[in-house]
Design a protein around this motif. Structure first.
Motif, PDB file in Angstrom:
ATOM      1  N   PHE A 198       0.825  -1.209   0.000  1.00 45.21           N
ATOM      2  CA  PHE A 198       0.000   0.000   0.000  1.00 45.21           C
ATOM      3  C   PHE A 198       0.861   1.263   0.000  1.00 45.21           C
ATOM      4  CE2 PHE A 198      -3.351  -2.935   1.439  1.00 45.21           C
ATOM      5  CZ  PHE A 198      -4.392  -2.503   0.630  1.00 45.21           C
ATOM      6  N   LEU A 199       2.019   1.201   0.659  1.00 48.32           N
ATOM      7  CA  LEU A 199       2.889   2.377   0.677  1.00 48.32           C
ATOM      8  C   LEU A 199       3.441   2.709  -0.706  1.00 48.32           C
ATOM      9  CD1 LEU A 199       4.923   1.904   3.997  1.00 48.32           C
ATOM     10  CD2 LEU A 199       3.104   3.548   3.534  1.00 48.32           C
ATOM     11  N   ASN A 200       3.857   1.681  -1.454  1.00 47.41           N
ATOM     12  CA  ASN A 200       4.397   1.954  -2.791  1.00 47.41           C
ATOM     13  C   ASN A 200       3.347   1.880  -3.893  1.00 47.41           C
ATOM     14  OD1 ASN A 200       3.977  -0.807  -3.332  1.00 47.41           O
ATOM     15  ND2 ASN A 200       6.127  -1.354  -2.981  1.00 47.41           N
ATOM     16  N   ARG A 201       2.061   1.755  -3.459  1.00 50.11           N
ATOM     17  CA  ARG A 201       0.919   1.777  -4.377  1.00 50.11           C
ATOM     18  C   ARG A 201       0.826   0.541  -5.266  1.00 50.11           C
ATOM     19  NH1 ARG A 201      -3.037   4.555  -3.185  1.00 50.11           N
ATOM     20  NH2 ARG A 201      -3.629   4.858  -5.364  1.00 50.11           N
ATOM     21  N   HIS A 202       1.596  -0.487  -4.976  1.00 57.37           N
ATOM     22  CA  HIS A 202       1.549  -1.707  -5.796  1.00 57.37           C
ATOM     23  C   HIS A 202       0.160  -2.330  -5.780  1.00 57.37           C
ATOM     24  CE1 HIS A 202       2.113  -5.715  -7.272  1.00 57.37           C
ATOM     25  NE2 HIS A 202       2.070  -6.274  -6.078  1.00 57.37           N
ATOM     26  N   ILE A 203      -0.425  -2.499  -4.589  1.00 65.54           N
ATOM     27  CA  ILE A 203      -1.726  -3.174  -4.492  1.00 65.54           C
ATOM     28  C   ILE A 203      -2.849  -2.346  -5.100  1.00 65.54           C
ATOM     29  CG2 ILE A 203      -3.450  -4.051  -2.874  1.00 65.54           C
ATOM     30  CD1 ILE A 203      -1.155  -5.006  -1.102  1.00 65.54           C
ATOM     31  N   PRO A 204      -3.050  -1.080  -4.683  1.00 69.25           N
ATOM     32  CA  PRO A 204      -4.163  -0.324  -5.282  1.00 69.25           C
ATOM     33  C   PRO A 204      -3.962   0.009  -6.756  1.00 69.25           C
ATOM     34  CG  PRO A 204      -2.868   1.080  -3.834  1.00 69.25           C
ATOM     35  CD  PRO A 204      -2.378  -0.311  -3.624  1.00 69.25           C
ATOM     36  N   ARG A 205      -2.695   0.132  -7.207  1.00 72.92           N
ATOM     37  CA  ARG A 205      -2.453   0.491  -8.598  1.00 72.92           C
ATOM     38  C   ARG A 205      -2.489  -0.718  -9.524  1.00 72.92           C
ATOM     39  NH1 ARG A 205       2.728   2.299  -8.275  1.00 72.92           N
ATOM     40  NH2 ARG A 205       3.451   0.197  -8.770  1.00 72.92           N
ATOM     41  N   ASP A 206      -1.836  -1.802  -9.129  1.00 69.71           N
ATOM     42  CA  ASP A 206      -1.663  -2.937 -10.028  1.00 69.71           C
ATOM     43  C   ASP A 206      -2.720  -4.024  -9.882  1.00 69.71           C
ATOM     44  OD1 ASP A 206       0.696  -1.778 -11.064  1.00 69.71           O
ATOM     45  OD2 ASP A 206       1.838  -2.551  -9.356  1.00 69.71           O
ATOM     46  N   LEU A 207      -3.401  -4.090  -8.740  1.00 68.95           N
ATOM     47  CA  LEU A 207      -4.371  -5.165  -8.510  1.00 68.95           C
ATOM     48  C   LEU A 207      -5.823  -4.684  -8.502  1.00 68.95           C
ATOM     49  CD1 LEU A 207      -2.541  -7.278  -5.770  1.00 68.95           C
ATOM     50  CD2 LEU A 207      -2.513  -7.569  -8.249  1.00 68.95           C
ATOM     51  N   LYS A 208      -6.036  -3.404  -8.705  1.00 66.25           N
ATOM     52  CA  LYS A 208      -7.406  -2.887  -8.732  1.00 66.25           C
ATOM     53  C   LYS A 208      -8.137  -3.397  -9.965  1.00 66.25           C
ATOM     54  CE  LYS A 208     -10.095   1.391  -8.870  1.00 66.25           C
ATOM     55  NZ  LYS A 208     -10.031   2.875  -8.913  1.00 66.25           N
ATOM     56  N   VAL A 209      -9.323  -3.971  -9.741  1.00 63.93           N
ATOM     57  CA  VAL A 209     -10.134  -4.495 -10.838  1.00 63.93           C
ATOM     58  C   VAL A 209     -11.162  -3.437 -11.230  1.00 63.93           C
ATOM     59  CG1 VAL A 209     -11.712  -6.306 -11.578  1.00 63.93           C
ATOM     60  CG2 VAL A 209      -9.832  -6.861 -10.020  1.00 63.93           C
ATOM     61  N   THR A 210     -11.124  -2.990 -12.478  1.00 65.04           N
ATOM     62  CA  THR A 210     -12.037  -1.970 -12.970  1.00 65.04           C
ATOM     63  C   THR A 210     -13.165  -2.606 -13.791  1.00 65.04           C
ATOM     64  OG1 THR A 210     -10.795  -1.625 -15.018  1.00 65.04           O
ATOM     65  CG2 THR A 210     -10.106  -0.360 -13.073  1.00 65.04           C
ATOM     66  N   ARG A 211     -14.161  -1.797 -14.127  1.00 68.08           N
ATOM     67  CA  ARG A 211     -15.245  -2.281 -14.977  1.00 68.08           C
ATOM     68  C   ARG A 211     -14.712  -2.685 -16.347  1.00 68.08           C
ATOM     69  NH1 ARG A 211     -20.473   1.739 -13.978  1.00 68.08           N
ATOM     70  NH2 ARG A 211     -20.795   1.202 -11.755  1.00 68.08           N
ATOM     71  N   ALA A 212     -13.742  -1.915 -16.833  1.00 68.57           N
ATOM     72  CA  ALA A 212     -13.130  -2.253 -18.125  1.00 68.57           C
ATOM     73  C   ALA A 212     -12.448  -3.619 -18.054  1.00 68.57           C
ATOM     74  CB  ALA A 212     -12.135  -1.178 -18.528  1.00 68.57           C
ATOM     75  N   ASP A 213     -11.830  -3.920 -16.901  1.00 65.49           N
ATOM     76  CA  ASP A 213     -11.189  -5.225 -16.723  1.00 65.49           C
ATOM     77  C   ASP A 213     -12.223  -6.350 -16.804  1.00 65.49           C
ATOM     78  OD1 ASP A 213      -8.568  -4.308 -16.359  1.00 65.49           O
ATOM     79  OD2 ASP A 213      -8.888  -3.962 -14.217  1.00 65.49           O
ATOM     80  N   LEU A 214     -13.352  -6.160 -16.142  1.00 64.55           N
ATOM     81  CA  LEU A 214     -14.374  -7.199 -16.089  1.00 64.55           C
ATOM     82  C   LEU A 214     -14.898  -7.543 -17.485  1.00 64.55           C
ATOM     83  CD1 LEU A 214     -16.376  -6.065 -12.937  1.00 64.55           C
ATOM     84  CD2 LEU A 214     -14.670  -7.881 -13.095  1.00 64.55           C
ATOM     85  N   LYS A 215     -14.946  -6.554 -18.370  1.00 57.63           N
ATOM     86  CA  LYS A 215     -15.434  -6.795 -19.723  1.00 57.63           C
ATOM     87  C   LYS A 215     -14.476  -7.664 -20.531  1.00 57.63           C
ATOM     88  CE  LYS A 215     -18.042  -2.442 -19.984  1.00 57.63           C
ATOM     89  NZ  LYS A 215     -18.183  -1.142 -20.673  1.00 57.63           N
ATOM     90  N   THR A 216     -13.214  -7.741 -20.097  1.00 65.16           N
ATOM     91  CA  THR A 216     -12.218  -8.519 -20.847  1.00 65.16           C
ATOM     92  C   THR A 216     -12.118  -9.967 -20.372  1.00 65.16           C
ATOM     93  OG1 THR A 216     -10.368  -7.941 -19.364  1.00 65.16           O
ATOM     94  CG2 THR A 216     -10.867  -6.396 -21.166  1.00 65.16           C
ATOM     95  N   ILE A 217     -12.909 -10.356 -19.366  1.00 64.03           N
ATOM     96  CA  ILE A 217     -12.792 -11.710 -18.816  1.00 64.03           C
ATOM     97  C   ILE A 217     -12.967 -12.793 -19.881  1.00 64.03           C
ATOM     98  CG2 ILE A 217     -13.891 -13.386 -17.284  1.00 64.03           C
ATOM     99  CD1 ILE A 217     -14.272 -11.204 -15.244  1.00 64.03           C
ATOM    100  N   PRO A 218     -14.029 -12.753 -20.729  1.00 64.31           N
ATOM    101  CA  PRO A 218     -14.163 -13.805 -21.752  1.00 64.31           C
ATOM    102  C   PRO A 218     -12.952 -13.875 -22.678  1.00 64.31           C
ATOM    103  CG  PRO A 218     -16.211 -12.579 -21.540  1.00 64.31           C
ATOM    104  CD  PRO A 218     -15.182 -11.827 -20.756  1.00 64.31           C
ATOM    105  N   HIS A 219     -12.437 -12.707 -23.076  1.00 65.34           N
ATOM    106  CA  HIS A 219     -11.261 -12.675 -23.957  1.00 65.34           C
ATOM    107  C   HIS A 219     -10.038 -13.281 -23.265  1.00 65.34           C
ATOM    108  CE1 HIS A 219      -8.207 -11.223 -26.737  1.00 65.34           C
ATOM    109  NE2 HIS A 219      -7.586 -10.659 -25.708  1.00 65.34           N
TER     110      HIS A 219
END
Length: 296
Positions: free
Chosen positions: A151-172
Motif C-alpha cells: 500500500f505504501l508503494n501503491r503496488h496493491i491499489p495500482r496494479d491489482l485494482k479491478v475496474t469495470r473495463a477489466d471485467l469486460k475482458t474476462i471472456p477474452h
C-alpha cells in the motif's frame, strides 16, 4: 514510383533493441521469495502433523466412525500392506503413495503422506509442530510486511485494482489463456483481470482463512475469540485448513505453468532482479524506458 519513374526510397525502420525495464519492486520480490520458502515448509510440516492422525471430520469432535477423508493401510490376503484413501463414500487404492508407502529404511509402512512430502521425512509429530509453528509466524509477519509495503508503494491499489473495463475482458482473457496466448510488450508488464482476481482472492481470502483455521485448532490462541465456532467446530477448522492448503498448492501449480508458458527465464529474472526484458525500436526521439517507474 516517382513521376520520373524512379523508385521511391522508403526509410527503413529503426532496429529493434532489447532493454530491461523495471517490473517488480524490491519489497515485492523479497516478500515473494520468503513466502515461497515459508509456504513449502509449512506444507511439508503440516503433512507431518496430519500423518499423526490421517483422518478428517466435520464438527467439534473426532467421530472416529465417520471421517469424510482418511488415509489408512490395510493388509491384503497375503499380509502385505495396501494403502487406501477414502473420500466420503469413494475408496481408492493408493498403495505406495497415500496410506502406505516406504519408510526411510525402504520398508512399507502405514503413513498418510509419503516421506518425500513431509518435513521432517521421519515420523515425528513434535518436530513437525515445531517447524509448522515457526514458519506459520514467518508467513504471517511476511504477509503483513507485503501488505504494508504494497500500500505504501501503491503496488496493491495500482496494479491489482479491478475496474469495470477489466471485467469486460474476462471472456477474452479466458479464451487467450486457454490457447496459451499471452500479451507481448508493454501489455505484458500489466496484470490482466484473471491475475488480478486470482491474486486478490489468494491475498485477502485464501491466506486469511488458512491462518485463522490454523489458529482455531490451537486452544492457546482462542482465549479472547472463539475461533472454532467461526468454522463450526475445531475438527471443521482442521478440515478447512487442509482444503485451503491444497487449494493454494493448486494455485501454485497453475502459477508455475503460466510462468513457464509465458517465458520462464524472463519471469524469473523479473522476480529476482526486478527488471523485465522488452523489445523496442530506438530512434533519436526515443525515451529511455529503463528509467520508467516500476509497474509493480
Amino acid at each position: 514510383m516517382t513521376a520520373e519513374g524512379q523508385p521511391i526510397e522508403v526509410e527503413a525502420p529503426p532496429p529493434a533493441r532489447t532493454v530491461l525495464v523495471p517490473r517488480h519492486a524490491l519489497s515485492t520480490r523479497i516478500t515473494h521469495w520468503i513466502n515461497v520458502v515459508a509456504f513449502l515448509l509449512l506444507l511439508g510440516s503440516g503433512l507431518t502433523i496430519f500423518n499423526a492422525h490421517p483422518h478428517l471430520y466435520w464438527g467439534d469432535a473426532s467421530r472416529f466412525s465417520k471421517p469424510w477423508l482418511e488415509m489408512v493401510a490395510k493388509p491384503d490376503a497375503k499380509g502385505q500392506l495396501r494403502g487406501q484413501t477414502r473420500v466420503g463414500p469413494f475408496v481408492f487404492d493408493t498403495t505406495g503413495f497415500l496410506g502406505a508407502s516406504k519408510s526411510v529404511y525402504g520398508q512399507m509402512q502405514s503413513r498418510g503422506f509419503p516421506k518425500w512430502m513431509t518435513v521432517p521425512a521421519r515420523k515425528s509429530l513434535s518436530d513437525g509442530r515445531r517447524w509448522h509453528f515457526f514458519f506459520a509466524w514467518v508467513l504471517v509477519l511476511n504477509g503483513l510486511a507485503y501488505l504494508v509495503f504494497g500500500f505504501l508503494n501503491r503496488h496493491i491499489p495500482r496494479d491489482l485494482k479491478v475496474t469495470r473495463a477489466d471485467l469486460k475482458t474476462i471472456p477474452h482473457e479466458i479464451a487467450t489463456h486457454a490457447r496459451f496466448q499471452f500479451p507481448k510488450g508493454e501489455e505484458a508488464r500489466r496484470y490482466n483481470v484473471l491475475q488480478k482476481i486470482t491474486y486478490l482472492k489468494v491475498i485477502f481470502l485464501a491466506f486469511p482463512v488458512l491462518i485463522l483455521a490454523g489458529w482455531a485448532m490451537s486452544p492457546g490462541l482462542n482465549a479472547l475469540v472463539d475461533l472454532p465456532a467461526l468454522f463450526g467446530g475445531r475438527q471443521s477448522a482442521r478440515s478447512i485448513h487442509f482444503i485451503f492448503a491444497w487449494g493454494l498448492v493448486a494455485f501454485l501449480l497453475v502459477h508455475l505453468v503460466m510462468v513457464v508458458a509465458s517465458g520462464t527465464w524472463n519471469n524469473i529474472r523479473s522476480m529476482i532482479t526486478g527488471r523485465d526484458r522488452k523489445s523496442t525500436r530506438l530512434n533519436s526521439s526515443h525515451t529511455d524506458i529503463s528509467r520508467m517507474p516500476s509497474s509493480a
